[in-house]
Design a protein around this motif. Sequence first.
Motif, PDB file in Angstrom:
ATOM      1  N   LYS A 184      34.802  27.757  32.149  1.00 31.85           N
ATOM      2  CA  LYS A 184      34.716  28.426  33.444  1.00 31.85           C
ATOM      3  C   LYS A 184      35.961  28.110  34.272  1.00 31.85           C
ATOM      4  O   LYS A 184      36.490  28.987  34.965  1.00 31.85           O
ATOM      5  CB  LYS A 184      33.457  27.940  34.169  1.00 31.85           C
ATOM      6  CG  LYS A 184      33.141  28.672  35.435  1.00 31.85           C
ATOM      7  CD  LYS A 184      32.543  30.034  35.170  1.00 31.85           C
ATOM      8  CE  LYS A 184      32.326  30.808  36.450  1.00 31.85           C
ATOM      9  NZ  LYS A 184      31.567  32.034  36.227  1.00 31.85           N
ATOM     10  N   SER A 191      42.005  34.212  35.819  1.00 33.68           N
ATOM     11  CA  SER A 191      41.677  35.396  36.638  1.00 33.68           C
ATOM     12  C   SER A 191      42.543  35.423  37.885  1.00 33.68           C
ATOM     13  O   SER A 191      42.924  36.484  38.363  1.00 33.68           O
ATOM     14  CB  SER A 191      40.230  35.368  37.126  1.00 33.68           C
ATOM     15  OG  SER A 191      39.348  35.184  36.099  1.00 33.68           O
ATOM     16  N   LEU A 192      42.817  34.264  38.416  1.00 31.88           N
ATOM     17  CA  LEU A 192      43.567  34.192  39.658  1.00 31.88           C
ATOM     18  C   LEU A 192      45.069  34.328  39.406  1.00 31.88           C
ATOM     19  O   LEU A 192      45.780  35.026  40.133  1.00 31.88           O
ATOM     20  CB  LEU A 192      43.289  32.843  40.321  1.00 31.88           C
ATOM     21  CG  LEU A 192      43.812  32.690  41.725  1.00 31.88           C
ATOM     22  CD1 LEU A 192      42.974  33.527  42.679  1.00 31.88           C
ATOM     23  CD2 LEU A 192      43.777  31.237  42.157  1.00 31.88           C
ATOM     24  N   LEU A 193      45.556  33.649  38.376  1.00 32.65           N
ATOM     25  CA  LEU A 193      47.004  33.547  38.180  1.00 32.65           C
ATOM     26  C   LEU A 193      47.580  34.747  37.432  1.00 32.65           C
ATOM     27  O   LEU A 193      48.794  34.948  37.444  1.00 32.65           O
ATOM     28  CB  LEU A 193      47.346  32.252  37.440  1.00 32.65           C
ATOM     29  CG  LEU A 193      46.974  30.961  38.197  1.00 32.65           C
ATOM     30  CD1 LEU A 193      47.114  29.744  37.294  1.00 32.65           C
ATOM     31  CD2 LEU A 193      47.840  30.781  39.448  1.00 32.65           C
ATOM     32  N   CYS A 194      46.746  35.509  36.763  1.00 31.37           N
ATOM     33  CA  CYS A 194      47.249  36.704  36.075  1.00 31.37           C
ATOM     34  C   CYS A 194      47.296  37.843  37.074  1.00 31.37           C
ATOM     35  O   CYS A 194      46.296  38.506  37.342  1.00 31.37           O
ATOM     36  CB  CYS A 194      46.362  37.047  34.886  1.00 31.37           C
ATOM     37  SG  CYS A 194      46.495  35.819  33.577  1.00 31.37           S
ATOM     38  N   LYS A 195      48.471  38.050  37.628  1.00 33.00           N
ATOM     39  CA  LYS A 195      48.610  39.031  38.701  1.00 33.00           C
ATOM     40  C   LYS A 195      48.535  40.462  38.163  1.00 33.00           C
ATOM     41  O   LYS A 195      47.865  41.309  38.722  1.00 33.00           O
ATOM     42  CB  LYS A 195      49.945  38.804  39.416  1.00 33.00           C
ATOM     43  CG  LYS A 195      50.132  39.705  40.611  1.00 33.00           C
ATOM     44  CD  LYS A 195      51.445  39.446  41.319  1.00 33.00           C
ATOM     45  CE  LYS A 195      51.556  40.357  42.527  1.00 33.00           C
ATOM     46  NZ  LYS A 195      52.788  40.180  43.267  1.00 33.00           N
ATOM     47  N   ALA A 213      41.273  35.229  24.458  1.00 34.91           N
ATOM     48  CA  ALA A 213      40.223  36.156  24.910  1.00 34.91           C
ATOM     49  C   ALA A 213      40.322  36.364  26.420  1.00 34.91           C
ATOM     50  O   ALA A 213      40.293  37.504  26.900  1.00 34.91           O
ATOM     51  CB  ALA A 213      38.843  35.611  24.543  1.00 34.91           C
ATOM     52  N   LEU A 217      41.165  39.728  28.590  1.00 35.83           N
ATOM     53  CA  LEU A 217      40.279  40.255  29.640  1.00 35.83           C
ATOM     54  C   LEU A 217      41.052  40.452  30.943  1.00 35.83           C
ATOM     55  O   LEU A 217      40.793  41.396  31.683  1.00 35.83           O
ATOM     56  CB  LEU A 217      39.100  39.304  29.890  1.00 35.83           C
ATOM     57  CG  LEU A 217      38.060  39.186  28.762  1.00 35.83           C
ATOM     58  CD1 LEU A 217      36.988  38.178  29.134  1.00 35.83           C
ATOM     59  CD2 LEU A 217      37.421  40.532  28.465  1.00 35.83           C
ATOM     60  N   ILE A 357      46.236  28.424  47.686  1.00 37.92           N
ATOM     61  CA  ILE A 357      45.825  28.691  46.296  1.00 37.92           C
ATOM     62  C   ILE A 357      44.465  28.033  46.050  1.00 37.92           C
ATOM     63  O   ILE A 357      43.564  28.634  45.448  1.00 37.92           O
ATOM     64  CB  ILE A 357      46.868  28.140  45.299  1.00 37.92           C
ATOM     65  CG1 ILE A 357      48.287  28.621  45.647  1.00 37.92           C
ATOM     66  CG2 ILE A 357      46.483  28.477  43.859  1.00 37.92           C
ATOM     67  CD1 ILE A 357      48.534  30.086  45.466  1.00 37.92           C
ATOM     68  N   ALA A 360      41.828  30.139  47.464  1.00 38.10           N
ATOM     69  CA  ALA A 360      41.550  31.335  46.668  1.00 38.10           C
ATOM     70  C   ALA A 360      40.651  30.983  45.474  1.00 38.10           C
ATOM     71  O   ALA A 360      39.745  31.744  45.121  1.00 38.10           O
ATOM     72  CB  ALA A 360      42.857  31.970  46.195  1.00 38.10           C
ATOM     73  N   LYS A 363      37.182  30.583  46.729  1.00 34.55           N
ATOM     74  CA  LYS A 363      36.506  31.862  46.976  1.00 34.55           C
ATOM     75  C   LYS A 363      35.958  32.433  45.667  1.00 34.55           C
ATOM     76  O   LYS A 363      34.828  32.912  45.601  1.00 34.55           O
ATOM     77  CB  LYS A 363      37.461  32.858  47.630  1.00 34.55           C
ATOM     78  CG  LYS A 363      36.736  34.120  48.062  1.00 34.55           C
ATOM     79  CD  LYS A 363      37.571  34.993  48.967  1.00 34.55           C
ATOM     80  CE  LYS A 363      38.691  35.647  48.210  1.00 34.55           C
ATOM     81  NZ  LYS A 363      39.404  36.618  49.040  1.00 34.55           N
ATOM     82  N   LEU A 364      36.780  32.347  44.630  1.00 35.85           N
ATOM     83  CA  LEU A 364      36.349  32.841  43.318  1.00 35.85           C
ATOM     84  C   LEU A 364      35.115  32.071  42.860  1.00 35.85           C
ATOM     85  O   LEU A 364      34.141  32.655  42.358  1.00 35.85           O
ATOM     86  CB  LEU A 364      37.510  32.651  42.331  1.00 35.85           C
ATOM     87  CG  LEU A 364      37.578  33.518  41.103  1.00 35.85           C
ATOM     88  CD1 LEU A 364      37.427  34.984  41.429  1.00 35.85           C
ATOM     89  CD2 LEU A 364      38.900  33.275  40.378  1.00 35.85           C
ATOM     90  N   ILE A 367      31.801  33.128  44.487  1.00 36.99           N
ATOM     91  CA  ILE A 367      31.136  34.347  44.009  1.00 36.99           C
ATOM     92  C   ILE A 367      30.126  33.997  42.895  1.00 36.99           C
ATOM     93  O   ILE A 367      29.126  34.682  42.710  1.00 36.99           O
ATOM     94  CB  ILE A 367      32.179  35.393  43.554  1.00 36.99           C
ATOM     95  CG1 ILE A 367      33.055  35.785  44.753  1.00 36.99           C
ATOM     96  CG2 ILE A 367      31.508  36.637  42.963  1.00 36.99           C
ATOM     97  CD1 ILE A 367      34.219  36.686  44.429  1.00 36.99           C
TER      98      ILE A 367
END
Lengths: 514, 514
Positions: A184, A191-195, A213, A217, A357, A360, A363-364, A367
């Motif tokens: 996780k 998810s955050l760093l892949c702009k 993987a 995604l 950062i 951020a 925040k992720l 969720i």
Amino acid sequence: MQLTEEFAATTQYFPVRKALDDDTIHNFKPAKKITLDDLNQNVLKSEYAVRGSIPRRAEELEFELLNNDSSDSLAFENIVHANIGNPQQLDQKPLTFSRQVISILQYPELLNQRNILVSTGIFKSDAMERAETLLCHIGGSVGAYSSSQGVYGIRETVANYITARDNGETASPDDIFLTEGASKAASYLLSLLCKDKNTGVLIPIPQYPLYTATITLCDAKMLPYYLNEESGWSTNTNEIEKVVLDAIADNVKPSVMVVINPGNPTGSVLSKDDIIHIINIGAKYGIVLIADEVYQENIFDGEFHSMKKVLRSLQKQYPGKYDAVQLASLHSTSKGVSGECGQRGGYMELVGFKDEIRQAILKLASISLCSVITGQALVDLMVNPPKKGDESYELDNFERKNIHETLKERAEKLYNLFCQLKGVECQKPQGAMYLFPKLHFPQTLITEAINQNMSPDEFYCHALLEATGICTVPGSGFGQKEGTYHLRTTFLAPGNQWTEKWKLFHEEFFSKYQ
Amino acid sequence: MQLTEEFAATTQYFPVRKALDDDTIHNFKPAKKITLDDLNQNVLKSEYAVRGSIPRRAEELEFELLNNDSSDSLAFENIVHANIGNPQQLDQKPLTFSRQVISILQYPELLNQRNILVSTGIFKSDAMERAETLLCHIGGSVGAYSSSQGVYGIRETVANYITARDNGETASPDDIFLTEGASKAASYLLSLLCKDKNTGVLIPIPQYPLYTATITLCDAKMLPYYLNEESGWSTNTNEIEKVVLDAIADNVKPSVMVVINPGNPTGSVLSKDDIIHIINIGAKYGIVLIADEVYQENIFDGEFHSMKKVLRSLQKQYPGKYDAVQLASLHSTSKGVSGECGQRGGYMELVGFKDEIRQAILKLASISLCSVITGQALVDLMVNPPKKGDESYELDNFERKNIHETLKERAEKLYNLFCQLKGVECQKPQGAMYLFPKLHFPQTLITEAINQNMSPDEFYCHALLEATGICTVPGSGFGQKEGTYHLRTTFLAPGNQWTEKWKLFHEEFFSKYQ
């Protein structure tokens, strides 16, 4: 416009709702079901070999063994799950102290029965006390959401552990995130760093397929750097720098570098020098370092150097030079000596990131609400076991040493098997839970595999499973140099029977294609 | 090319690795830290109000109350967490039978102490038996990964429960996925079904912000459909169909429709007619229906109709018409009477999907390995409580009824408060854990809010928190009709003190701006 026309052809507008007694509301032309074409294509492209086609076939076979008479035709009586590092699926017992504490957390009423439970020896009193402390940190019930970053008191315990591990280099609970395993944490970070599509993520080859993987995604670009099999799967910094520069020349921004230490699937442990060179790359190019250090307790040979400790020493030695290095270190309760995979505990420590950062990431995490509370508690127990003098210390220490020794013995046993087998070359295991032997296949075997529409390593793993019930994962699922073939196997399974069966299979299979 | 030049300006190529005793390896110009600009912008755009600015401020205040002398200056002694449905954070006790079973699962050694534990009344013998059954299904340890779809035996129990709930309409364990709460199920489904920027997802307004946040992360298009506040937050099918057709005209493909029943944040329960009309939309336009039914046990007024049961009855009544309807129904152990938020249990049932879609979801689940095993076990316990005649039945039944009655009473009490307050209008609570009153603000208050750079509902919630410690969420976090203002509050907090404080605050605040 195509979409509109397509829909216009299949549907006609009239209000679905009139009155319920009016049969016209059911008078429409039904649409078709969705197909793979309608899905996020990145999900279809992603692959996770650890639970790929061979493990899926193993599940089918296991189902047959359990439920079906046709299992008489199978050449084995059980599946050996060597595809995944899942110690408690095999015979590893959980640590008694940890489980006593979590058991009490689940049913705090037991604290009111302390006299009976302690006097009968069913629970130790220090387990009772630890459960009380944790319940207090947690706020009274493991059934309530915690803050999304995790229970503060547990993050303090983790910070203290890291500080002690890294020779007094202070860690702060504010930088610790409690996560469901390390997977996780990796997912949050990527998810955050892949702009966008031009974000490059450096990954070692071979790597743990969670990374490929997740990068797929996220629709980012993989930047593979190869490990040197011949020198115990070490890193080659010149090659890594070349990957970085080639990416830049291709207009891809190398933003993240994944380092797995101890190595999965390789079983190697990085030297301090290798780590320094990796940090240099991070410092020079502003690349965020993700240090997957989930096997930090699983060391058989050599020494584990946490990336953070090495970073802090560089920061002292070369003032100003390494201040901008950004590092996320991942740990998990699934591995080590706790082996609590199914409990989904883990943490990550953020080092050197700007506060925006961190916010951020928070925040992720919010969720997903929070990670499972008992998993958070297990993190506490992993990093803060009973101490000398505590009532549970002796048993706990015995169990931990025993598990460690057992893992080491099994690693050596399997390594010795591979050393004996013809056409198999294996690096000496230094850590983690896996061996990743290289397979030198005879040409006829390679040809036959291709005829059967399989890669040669897949062909081998498939035949091994069908003949012996041993479930492994082909090297292609982790990445390997073109023209080389490997497989990944855990060494966790007990006993000699399975290794004997493997030996017989191998000799027969190789002689068949010789 | 810009990227290359930028890098060329800050870095010069020379091999980072020479020899370690060579100081030149530390001789590079360090890069800068990453900033928000370097991140996935969808993460920055996403918002999750339930853990947004007001709850964050509440956390700060709570920290002050616990740790700081300056808390003397605060007008309250504790925070009332009414922002999130987290029953066990307030005074709801977990169900005894469930917790006894999970406690044994965590420490199976207790099974060997059955005589002492049962004779002393510490554990009930049927809890021991259930734990044995579950351990057998699980494969011996909650510390091992299960299959990614979840433990088969537990999926069978869930399927039996659904079959009984839906009057004998058969459910299959193959269609059940055990997930970490319902959030994870929603995340899997939307990640998969959001193909690209032109994928439209219909969401009710107001909605639970998990959906808007996840859709933003998936970079898909939100297609809001408004609920009718005046008629108890019912759906308006004509309006929904207009949203669908407008989307198609805009070249957006309406692919998914989220339905939350019972409603969050509205507290409403959909009528069977409303559900039929929603299914018609799904059938006519091939839109996948996500039925968030996590509050199915929390009904105070009216009746819960599962979308699947209604679908099956339509399929019988109108052969061929509804065969292509695709539905995913979500449930969770976090709500209902178990309220086990921190344990992260849940399931989804897939209905009517092609097998290739099920396989794609399974692959996505496999990248996360598996959901926490004790959460899976809690799903079993939620859907299969002790039965009449079982030793634990009476206590369990008493606890369940008691929780249900308590929630109903609290809902009514808070509703009655809102009925008394000037400028507040509230729909009668039918289900779930929330009220979503409409606030008719005086114009001077609206002006003052705008002066302070806040939306009026945010301004109100902020003032309520600072004056009373009551933490709620502004309606803007859930969506509301332009020019209307609401807030969401749970009714879970015990006692009358907090509602009295709210009343005083409200009267004072409104009279100040009158």
